[in-house]
Design a protein around this motif. Structure first.
Motif, PDB file in Angstrom:
ATOM      1  N   THR A   2      -5.014  -6.341 -12.589  1.00 14.40           N
ATOM      2  CA  THR A   2      -5.757  -6.594 -11.360  1.00 14.40           C
ATOM      3  C   THR A   2      -5.543  -8.027 -10.892  1.00 14.40           C
ATOM      4  OG1 THR A   2      -7.469  -5.000 -11.993  1.00 14.40           O
ATOM      5  CG2 THR A   2      -8.025  -6.605 -10.279  1.00 14.40           C
ATOM      6  N   SER A  60      -4.709  -3.889  -7.061  1.00 20.67           N
ATOM      7  CA  SER A  60      -4.069  -3.439  -8.298  1.00 20.67           C
ATOM      8  C   SER A  60      -2.669  -4.012  -8.498  1.00 20.67           C
ATOM      9  CB  SER A  60      -3.996  -1.907  -8.305  1.00 20.67           C
ATOM     10  OG  SER A  60      -3.297  -1.442  -7.153  1.00 20.67           O
ATOM     11  N   SER A  61      -2.072  -4.558  -7.432  1.00 18.82           N
ATOM     12  CA  SER A  61      -0.727  -5.128  -7.539  1.00 18.82           C
ATOM     13  C   SER A  61      -0.534  -6.195  -6.473  1.00 18.82           C
ATOM     14  CB  SER A  61       0.337  -4.034  -7.381  1.00 18.82           C
ATOM     15  OG  SER A  61       0.233  -3.422  -6.104  1.00 18.82           O
ATOM     16  N   ASP A  62       0.576  -6.911  -6.563  1.00 16.78           N
ATOM     17  CA  ASP A  62       0.887  -7.962  -5.598  1.00 16.78           C
ATOM     18  C   ASP A  62       1.093  -7.347  -4.216  1.00 16.78           C
ATOM     19  OD1 ASP A  62       1.594 -10.305  -4.369  1.00 16.78           O
ATOM     20  OD2 ASP A  62       3.667 -10.264  -5.092  1.00 16.78           O
TER      21      ASP A  62
END
Length: 226
Positions: A2, A60-62
């Motif tokens: 995260t 949850s991601s870049d």
């Protein structure tokens, strides 16, 4: 894994607001995806002034390069009064700061999208998602700002009974106008009583009268009047 983006929202209250609590949802949109929907809020205790609201937005991601933000689901209690936003800043996990100019009142039951960076003409947008948002924005603006013919041969005027809130003067500015109107009206009445304004017969006498309460603007008008 995260990731968190540190978001700062800059708001202001140019108009008197009786709402005690305000809340709004924000979503960050980047070239690689979107963040989770996050709510931010403010207890409106001061009624006036500028405010900064800081909070984290998780994803949850870049997200890649941030291209825009979406604001929605605004509500306030006990009254649904507009909430004026100046700008939003988002700092990525690696320290990159993205700025989103807003300068607009946010209303309930409406979704807003703001692009990152400086203003740009719609025809110069290159990102497909931004192009769609700009096209929708133009259509919405065309519904608000329409021209009508007041009289044939005269310049067109706005086809609206009331101006949008952001095109009107703030509560404090209206109060200032009202106070100045009362003060200047009282001065005129006093001058009429004490100096017999009906005896003014030429511009020199008018100029002498104005010099008693000279301002930068009135001086410019006197020196450049034609």
């Amino acid at each position: 894994m995260t990731l968190e983006y540190e978001v700062t929202v800059f708001t202001a209250d140019p108009n008197l607001s009786w709402s005690l609590y305000k809340s709004l949802n924000i979503t960050l949109e980047g070239t690689r995806g979107k963040s989770e929907v996050t709510s931010y809020h403010k207890f409106n205790l001061s009624f006036f002034g500028s405010n900064e609201i800081k909070f984290p937005v998780k994803c949850s991601s870049d997200l890649g390069h941030l291209v825009g933000i979406k604001l929605e689901a605004y509500w306030s209690i006990p009254f649904q009064s507009p909430w004026y936003h100046v700008r939003v800043e988002a700092e990525s996990p690696i320290g990159t700061i993205y700025r989103f100019p807003i300068h607009q009142s946010i209303f309930a039951d409406k979704e807003y999208f703001f692009r990152e960076g400086k203003a740009m003409l719609p025809q110069k947008e290159k990102i497909e998602e931004l192009i769609k948002h700009r096209q929708k924005e133009i259509k919405d603006q065309q519904k608000i700002y329409r021209w009508k013919v007041f009289e044939k041969g005269m310049p067109h005027c706005l086809e609206s009974d009331t101006l949008p809130l952001d095109e009107t003067y703030s509560f404090s500015k209206n109060a200032e106008f009202g106070l100045n109107k009362w003060i200047e009206g009282a001065k005129l009445i006093w001058t009429a009583i004490t100096e017999c304004m009906d005896a003014l017969r030429n511009l020199d006498q008018v100029e002498d009268l104005l010099k008693k309460n000279l301002t930068a603007k009135s001086e410019y008008v006197m020196n450049n009047w034609k």
